[in-house]
Design a protein around this motif. Structure first.
Motif, PDB file in Angstrom:
ATOM      1  N   GLY A  56     -43.985  -9.709  39.180  1.00  0.00           N
ATOM      2  CA  GLY A  56     -43.828 -11.106  38.767  1.00  0.00           C
ATOM      3  C   GLY A  56     -44.856 -11.436  37.726  1.00  0.00           C
ATOM      4  N   THR A  57     -46.073 -10.899  37.875  1.00  0.00           N
ATOM      5  CA  THR A  57     -47.225 -10.967  37.054  1.00  0.00           C
ATOM      6  C   THR A  57     -46.812 -10.630  35.413  1.00  0.00           C
ATOM      7  OG1 THR A  57     -48.786 -10.600  38.556  1.00  0.00           O
ATOM      8  CG2 THR A  57     -49.699 -10.668  36.515  1.00  0.00           C
ATOM      9  N   ASP A 168     -42.004 -20.469  36.960  1.00  0.00           N
ATOM     10  CA  ASP A 168     -42.517 -19.622  37.641  1.00  0.00           C
ATOM     11  C   ASP A 168     -41.888 -19.497  39.074  1.00  0.00           C
ATOM     12  OD1 ASP A 168     -44.108 -17.927  39.501  1.00  0.00           O
ATOM     13  OD2 ASP A 168     -46.029 -18.331  38.692  1.00  0.00           O
ATOM     14  N   GLU A 171     -42.102 -17.386  43.976  1.00  0.00           N
ATOM     15  CA  GLU A 171     -41.870 -17.791  45.226  1.00  0.00           C
ATOM     16  C   GLU A 171     -40.772 -18.360  46.072  1.00  0.00           C
ATOM     17  OE1 GLU A 171     -45.371 -20.135  45.979  1.00  0.00           O
ATOM     18  OE2 GLU A 171     -46.751 -18.681  45.297  1.00  0.00           O
ATOM     19  N   SER A 197     -40.744 -12.798  41.841  1.00  0.00           N
ATOM     20  CA  SER A 197     -41.402 -11.921  42.499  1.00  0.00           C
ATOM     21  C   SER A 197     -40.782 -11.194  43.557  1.00  0.00           C
ATOM     22  CB  SER A 197     -42.816 -12.405  42.663  1.00  0.00           C
ATOM     23  OG  SER A 197     -43.590 -11.488  43.672  1.00  0.00           O
TER      24      SER A 197
HETATM   25  C1  LIG Z   1     -46.750 -18.232  42.067  1.00  0.00           C
HETATM   26  C2  LIG Z   1     -46.871 -16.926  41.682  1.00  0.00           C
HETATM   27  N1  LIG Z   1     -46.747 -16.574  40.390  1.00  0.00           N
HETATM   28  C3  LIG Z   1     -46.968 -15.230  40.277  1.00  0.00           C
HETATM   29  C4  LIG Z   1     -46.982 -14.102  41.135  1.00  0.00           C
HETATM   30  C5  LIG Z   1     -47.004 -12.988  40.777  1.00  0.00           C
HETATM   31  O1  LIG Z   1     -46.109 -11.917  41.335  1.00  0.00           O
HETATM   32  P1  LIG Z   1     -46.666 -10.367  41.589  1.00  0.00           P
HETATM   33  O2  LIG Z   1     -47.224 -10.367  42.637  1.00  0.00           O
HETATM   34  O3  LIG Z   1     -44.960  -9.781  41.716  1.00  0.00           O
HETATM   35  O4  LIG Z   1     -47.081  -9.903  40.067  1.00  0.00           O
HETATM   36  C6  LIG Z   1     -47.196 -14.734  42.705  1.00  0.00           C
HETATM   37  C7  LIG Z   1     -47.229 -13.759  43.561  1.00  0.00           C
HETATM   38  O5  LIG Z   1     -47.395 -12.744  44.040  1.00  0.00           O
HETATM   39  C8  LIG Z   1     -46.889 -15.902  42.895  1.00  0.00           C
HETATM   40  O6  LIG Z   1     -47.150 -16.302  44.159  1.00  0.00           O
END
Ligand SMILES: Cc1ncc(COP(=O)(O)O)c(C=O)c1O
Length: 384
Positions: A56-57, A168, A171, A197
């Protein structure tokens, strides 16, 4: 064994699909599970286009690049969110402007509108910040803890001000609007781009994984091109832009595909868990389970116990429990060391509420006996 905050549940085709990848040698950035994963996400969310990414990042990072957000720009973001929503803005050299949150811990739409109306001006069809004179190119709207954010009026203003929206939805897989302007739309499919994510702690997981959603063919093509190293010619290795190796692997997609087959069953289970907790704390003085907004059907990803008063030093001992995992919510990002210098607008609720919340175990594998144990543990800790 310790009860975790949100453990995955593997009881479908996970092993079968993973073994298939190994047997057939399709383990990297192409293969049938990537296609199936993409198709399934399209069906669940109703999104026209989907780009599977490493997490997700990275989904947020590539979304900002795809929209042309660059060094020196500014991006609006709520203060209460996982830090990835903010760090991704930093990655492209832009600066966050922090907003307050509403009672569901989502971006405070009213205050955000007030900021845009009073604190910005338009120049050459680009929205600028009166204070810094910098361009505000985008806003990251987070559907926190699986609850759909309210931004129908804000969307109109963003259109007028030429501010691009990234949702975003890390979740909020399974969360849809049920009324008004966004009725029947899945979170993540309304803004220019949306990000999900599939981390191990999400409602379903691909291990590490993510997906970018869009309804715009041009954005889809650009995002996909950047995710696959910006290849302009496969044979001669021509890359006319700086690309990224950000695609999900077929192995992760295999796990994710099997998990997506379990999404409905997980959503059912999560509804039941949320009802159990809500009923259990109904008559408890000074504490209640955070309820979801009524304009949407929410995935109930994580249950939060909200106290009337800030957690005492004694109560905070539950965060060190050896038998059950509890967590506070994220520390507000406008107070994080790396972002202290950034602009914030009338942040009030976020400063108070983060001290009063306990995140409680919510994984789809929880049994009723465990839920009872968690409630009893909490009630005792709050009474002591
Ligand atoms: C609100 C939110 N944004 C972004 C992310 C990033 O996702 P990832 O862990 O898959 O990189 C997360 C959680 O992990 C999240 O809770």
């Amino acid at each position: 064994m310790k009860i975790g905050l949100h453990e995955p549940l593997f009881k479908g085709n996970e092993k079968k699909y993973l073994l298939d990848c190994i047997k057939t040698n399709w383990v990297s950035t192409s293969g049938k599970y990537l296609n199936l994963f993409e198709k399934k996400i399209k069906k669940i969310t109703g999104s026209k286009y989907v780009v599977p990414v490493l997490n997700g990042t990275i989904g947020l990072h590539i979304s900002l690049i795809t929209l042309g957000v660059k060094n020196g720009d500014e991006v609006i973001v709520p203060s209460i969110t996982f830090i990835a929503s903010v760090n991704s803005i930093n990655y492209v050299g832009a600066r966050p402007i922090f907003m307050d949150v509403d009672k569901y811990l989502n971006l405070d739409e009213k205050k955000c509108i007030e900021f845009l109306q009073k604190q910005t001006f338009m120049k050459k069809n680009i929205c600028h910040n009166k204070k810094t004179k910098k361009a505000i190119r985008a806003i990251v709207i987070v559907h926190t803890f699986g609850n759909a954010a309210k931004f129908d009026m804000l969307q109109n203003l963003c259109k007028k001000k030429n501010i691009k929206i990234i949702e975003d939805a890390a979740e909020s897989l399974g969360t849809k609007y049920t009324s008004k302007k966004f009725k029947n739309k899945h979170t993540g499919t309304i803004g220019e781009l949306g990000v999900i994510s599939f981390n191990g702690n999400k409602i379903v997981t691909s291990g590490n994984g993510g997906a970018v959603l869009t309804q715009d063919k041009k954005l889809y093509k650009k995002c996909r091109y950047l995710v696959f190293q910006a290849k302009d010619n496969n044979v001669n290795f021509i890359h006319n832009e700086v690309g990224y190796n950000y695609s999900l692997s077929n192995i992760s997609a295999a796990l994710g595909t099997a998990q997506l087959e379990m999404l409905n069953s997980n959503l059912d289970k999560k509804n039941k868990i949320n009802k159990f907790y809500s009923d259990s704390f109904l008559k408890v003085k000074g504490a209640n389970i955070l309820q979801s907004p009524e304009y949407s059907k929410n995935n109930k990803w994580l249950n939060l116990l909200v106290l009337d008063k800030p957690l005492s030093k004694k109560t905070r001992a539950i965060f060190n429990s050896k038998t059950i995992q509890f967590r506070p919510i994220w520390y507000p990002n406008h107070l994080q060391k790396k972002y202290l210098h950034c602009q914030k607008f009338k942040i009030n609720y976020a400063n108070k509420i983060f001290k009063k919340i306990i995140c409680i175990p919510s994984g789809p594998n929880l049994r009723n006996s465990q839920l009872k144990k968690i409630c009893n543990f909490l009630k005792k800790a709050l009474n002591d």
